[in-house]
Design a protein around this motif. Structure first.
Motif, PDB file in Angstrom:
ATOM      1  N   LEU A 147       0.741  -1.264  -0.056  1.00  0.00           N
ATOM      2  CA  LEU A 147      -0.184   0.080  -0.040  1.00  0.00           C
ATOM      3  C   LEU A 147       0.735   1.281  -0.062  1.00  0.00           C
ATOM      4  N   LEU A 148       1.901   1.288   0.866  1.00  0.00           N
ATOM      5  CA  LEU A 148       2.756   2.648   1.058  1.00  0.00           C
ATOM      6  C   LEU A 148       3.512   2.665  -0.225  1.00  0.00           C
ATOM      7  N   ASP A 149       3.898   1.397  -0.864  1.00  0.00           N
ATOM      8  CA  ASP A 149       4.683   1.865  -1.975  1.00  0.00           C
ATOM      9  C   ASP A 149       3.849   2.471  -3.243  1.00  0.00           C
ATOM     10  N   GLY A 150       2.574   2.232  -3.314  1.00  0.00           N
ATOM     11  CA  GLY A 150       1.640   2.664  -4.401  1.00  0.00           C
ATOM     12  C   GLY A 150       0.750   3.909  -4.145  1.00  0.00           C
ATOM     13  N   LEU A 151       1.083   4.661  -2.956  1.00  0.00           N
ATOM     14  CA  LEU A 151       0.478   5.987  -2.774  1.00  0.00           C
ATOM     15  C   LEU A 151       0.983   6.896  -3.660  1.00  0.00           C
ATOM     16  N   PRO A 152       0.108   7.665  -4.184  1.00  0.00           N
ATOM     17  CA  PRO A 152       0.510   9.137  -4.735  1.00  0.00           C
ATOM     18  C   PRO A 152       0.810  10.037  -4.157  1.00  0.00           C
ATOM     19  N   ALA A 153       1.512  10.944  -5.069  1.00  0.00           N
ATOM     20  CA  ALA A 153       2.266  12.397  -4.438  1.00  0.00           C
ATOM     21  C   ALA A 153       1.026  13.213  -4.027  1.00  0.00           C
ATOM     22  N   VAL A 154       0.951  13.928  -2.955  1.00  0.00           N
ATOM     23  CA  VAL A 154      -0.034  14.557  -2.317  1.00  0.00           C
ATOM     24  C   VAL A 154       0.468  16.037  -2.050  1.00  0.00           C
ATOM     25  N   ALA A 155      -0.288  17.204  -1.953  1.00  0.00           N
ATOM     26  CA  ALA A 155       0.306  18.460  -1.749  1.00  0.00           C
ATOM     27  C   ALA A 155       1.153  18.618  -0.525  1.00  0.00           C
ATOM     28  N   VAL A 156       2.434  19.056  -0.706  1.00  0.00           N
ATOM     29  CA  VAL A 156       3.099  19.250   0.501  1.00  0.00           C
ATOM     30  C   VAL A 156       2.736  20.523   1.354  1.00  0.00           C
ATOM     31  N   LEU A 157       2.126  20.329   2.411  1.00  0.00           N
ATOM     32  CA  LEU A 157       1.499  21.470   3.299  1.00  0.00           C
ATOM     33  C   LEU A 157       2.707  21.843   4.038  1.00  0.00           C
ATOM     34  N   ARG A 158       3.618  21.079   4.393  1.00  0.00           N
ATOM     35  CA  ARG A 158       4.698  21.909   5.200  1.00  0.00           C
ATOM     36  C   ARG A 158       6.047  20.927   4.913  1.00  0.00           C
ATOM     37  N   PRO A 159       7.004  21.625   5.016  1.00  0.00           N
ATOM     38  CA  PRO A 159       8.291  20.857   4.443  1.00  0.00           C
ATOM     39  C   PRO A 159       8.569  19.807   5.901  1.00  0.00           C
ATOM     40  N   PRO A 160       8.857  18.696   5.170  1.00  0.00           N
ATOM     41  CA  PRO A 160       9.164  17.644   6.177  1.00  0.00           C
ATOM     42  C   PRO A 160      10.523  17.753   6.904  1.00  0.00           C
ATOM     43  N   PRO A 161      10.934  16.834   7.831  1.00  0.00           N
ATOM     44  CA  PRO A 161      12.321  16.991   8.567  1.00  0.00           C
ATOM     45  C   PRO A 161      13.166  16.843   7.361  1.00  0.00           C
ATOM     46  N   GLY A 162      14.166  18.116   7.647  1.00  0.00           N
ATOM     47  CA  GLY A 162      15.123  17.999   6.731  1.00  0.00           C
ATOM     48  C   GLY A 162      14.796  18.499   5.121  1.00  0.00           C
ATOM     49  N   GLY A 163      13.400  18.995   4.830  1.00  0.00           N
ATOM     50  CA  GLY A 163      12.961  19.546   3.682  1.00  0.00           C
ATOM     51  C   GLY A 163      13.330  21.160   3.221  1.00  0.00           C
ATOM     52  N   GLY A 164      13.606  21.800   4.596  1.00  0.00           N
ATOM     53  CA  GLY A 164      13.961  23.101   4.457  1.00  0.00           C
ATOM     54  C   GLY A 164      12.800  24.006   3.621  1.00  0.00           C
ATOM     55  N   GLY A 165      12.889  25.202   3.486  1.00  0.00           N
ATOM     56  CA  GLY A 165      11.820  26.211   2.697  1.00  0.00           C
ATOM     57  C   GLY A 165      10.949  26.526   3.825  1.00  0.00           C
ATOM     58  N   PRO A 166      10.038  27.566   3.743  1.00  0.00           N
ATOM     59  CA  PRO A 166       9.401  28.436   4.575  1.00  0.00           C
ATOM     60  C   PRO A 166       8.308  27.273   4.979  1.00  0.00           C
ATOM     61  N   THR A 167       8.021  27.488   6.229  1.00  0.00           N
ATOM     62  CA  THR A 167       6.933  26.628   6.901  1.00  0.00           C
ATOM     63  C   THR A 167       6.062  27.544   8.032  1.00  0.00           C
ATOM     64  N   VAL A 168       4.861  26.755   8.032  1.00  0.00           N
ATOM     65  CA  VAL A 168       4.039  27.719   9.271  1.00  0.00           C
ATOM     66  C   VAL A 168       4.068  26.693  10.345  1.00  0.00           C
ATOM     67  N   ALA A 169       4.548  26.927  11.557  1.00  0.00           N
ATOM     68  CA  ALA A 169       4.558  26.251  12.716  1.00  0.00           C
ATOM     69  C   ALA A 169       3.050  26.327  13.401  1.00  0.00           C
ATOM     70  N   ARG A 170       2.706  24.829  13.390  1.00  0.00           N
ATOM     71  CA  ARG A 170       1.197  24.713  13.739  1.00  0.00           C
ATOM     72  C   ARG A 170       1.183  23.773  15.002  1.00  0.00           C
TER      73      ARG A 170
END
Length: 412
Positions: A147-170
């Motif tokens: 299942l995990l192997d077949g999941l599609p990409a979804v919108a990146v709402l917040r950069p993941p760990p190590g992702g960098g870029g602007p984020t909104v801390a919620r």
């Protein structure tokens, strides 16, 4: 002699394929193991390692821990859902570098923790905890991997760990917010959900909405004056069966009334809400509470229908759709009333440009993340359910001092 990784890869590929017999053969081969003395332990350790690696590949593709923990039980059932929570804990243990606080908040909310001593013995111990045999545990671990192997990409709402870029801390809206006002809102809504007296629920929910509206506008004015204004963020809310469409409609109506945008991903079982932090918190709180209240009112009506020998599916869906639309009307009326009061206090020349700029920013974020959004037409299948849902929404008073709701077109 095949190694553990090769056996697992073959089993996952077979499970993702269409040949059921081949999948069974590959799973049986995985049960046998590598043939070495420690072959079973090697397979179990390799399974956990592959789960960890597969999860790590999902994070840059927009997935978050809570999303994974939602979709696995939705597709495979509760036991695989608990298995993937263990995998999330193991993946967190393997993460290097800075991890944002919101990531650990999600894992804490899932109670994802490494409770085993040795990865080679994890699957056997997990199977014992679940009261199942190793063969079943192996099958479910492979199904989770497939299942995990077949999941599609979804919108990146917040950069993941190590992702960098602007984020909104919620903060996690399910727990303490750090805001005394939102904590009061949370307490009021909890009381509204638990009371059996409609009048009390109306008063509690109305006071909660009053506090939410005031808090959101105050934050908007403060953040507009900041040197580095916040950016729109996002959150995914579950909108799953039964009546997933009606739940998604409720998310949409609550989001629109709080200056947010909502996009429903039917196949993935969630709605993505985009907006500023305070508004997103309001949407989460209100949606959760109103869904509880709507479901309780729907079930009361269902009991009456069953006593009369009537079918309930069409009634339930129409009830929830009508409830969502009428609640949306009343929320928007409350928001407009709060806007007028705030404009009188702060001056329209100060408040209105701030609100317009925030709405534009949210809309632009939606168009960037979801350029191909389409709209669906609402179908009403049960008139009695529709009118009952509308009446229930009328009883769920949402804003102290708000104007009475306007009747829906065609309803008398």
């Amino acid at each position: 002699m095949p190694d553990a990784d090769a056996l697992i890869a073959a089993a996952v590929a077979a499970v993702r394929g269409t040949d059921v017999r081949d999948a069974e053969r590959k799973l049986d081969r995985l049960v046998v193991g590598t043939g070495a003395a420690d072959g079973a332990a090697a397979v179990d350790a390799a399974l956990l390692g592959r789960l960890v690696a597969t999860l790590a590949r999902l994070w840059p593709r927009g997935w978050q821990p809570v999303d994974v923990a939602r979709i696995v039980p939705r597709r495979l059932g509760p036991r695989p859902g608990r298995l993937v929570v263990d995998a999330l804990a193991a993946q967190r243990r393997a993460q290097a570098g800075d991890v944002p606080p919101w990531w650990d908040e999600q894992l804490d909310g899932l109670d994802a923790r490494v409770w085993w001593d040795d990865d080679a013995g994890w699957l056997a111990r997990w199977a014992a905890r679940e009261g199942e045999d190793r063969i079943t545990a192996l099958r479910e671990a492979v199904e989770v991997l497939a299942l995990l192997d077949g999941l599609p990409a979804v919108a990146v709402l917040r950069p993941p760990p190590g992702g960098g870029g602007p984020t909104v801390a919620r903060r996690n809206a399910a727990g303490p917010s750090g805001s005394r006002i939102l904590d009061r809102v949370r307490a009021l809504l909890a009381k509204a959900e638990s009371t059996t007296f409609p009048a009390e629920a109306e008063a509690l929910t109305g006071k909660a909405q009053e506090l939410i509206a005031r808090h959101s506008l105050d934050r908007a004015l403060v953040e507009a004056a900041a040197e580095r204004p916040d950016l729109p963020g996002g959150v995914r809310l579950g909108a799953d069966a039964p009546y997933a469409g009606a739940k998604a409609l409720l998310v949409q109506e609550v989001a629109a009334a709080n200056r947010c945008e909502s996009i429903w991903s039917d196949d993935l079982g969630f709605a993505t809400v985009l907006g500023f932090e305070g508004d997103l918190e309001a949407v989460e709180l209100l949606y959760t509470s109103l869904l509880v209240q709507a479901t309780a009112a729907m079930l009361r009506g269902r009991v009456e229908r069953k006593a009369k020998g009537r079918r309930t599916k069409g009634y339930d869906e129409s009830f929830l759709n009508a409830f969502a639309l009428r609640i949306g009307e009343r929320l928007r009326a409350a928001t407009e009333a709060a806007n007028r009061q705030a404009a009188d206090a702060a001056g329209p020349e100060r408040l209105l440009p701030v609100l317009a700029a925030r709405s534009d920013a949210v809309r632009q974020r939606m168009e960037t993340l979801f350029p191909g959004v389409t709209r669906a037409r609402l179908t009403v299948r049960d008139a009695e359910g529709w009118h009952s849902g509308t009446s229930a929404a009328d009883r769920a008073s949402l804003a102290v001092g708000a104007p009475p709701p306007r009747p829906l077109p065609g309803r008398r």
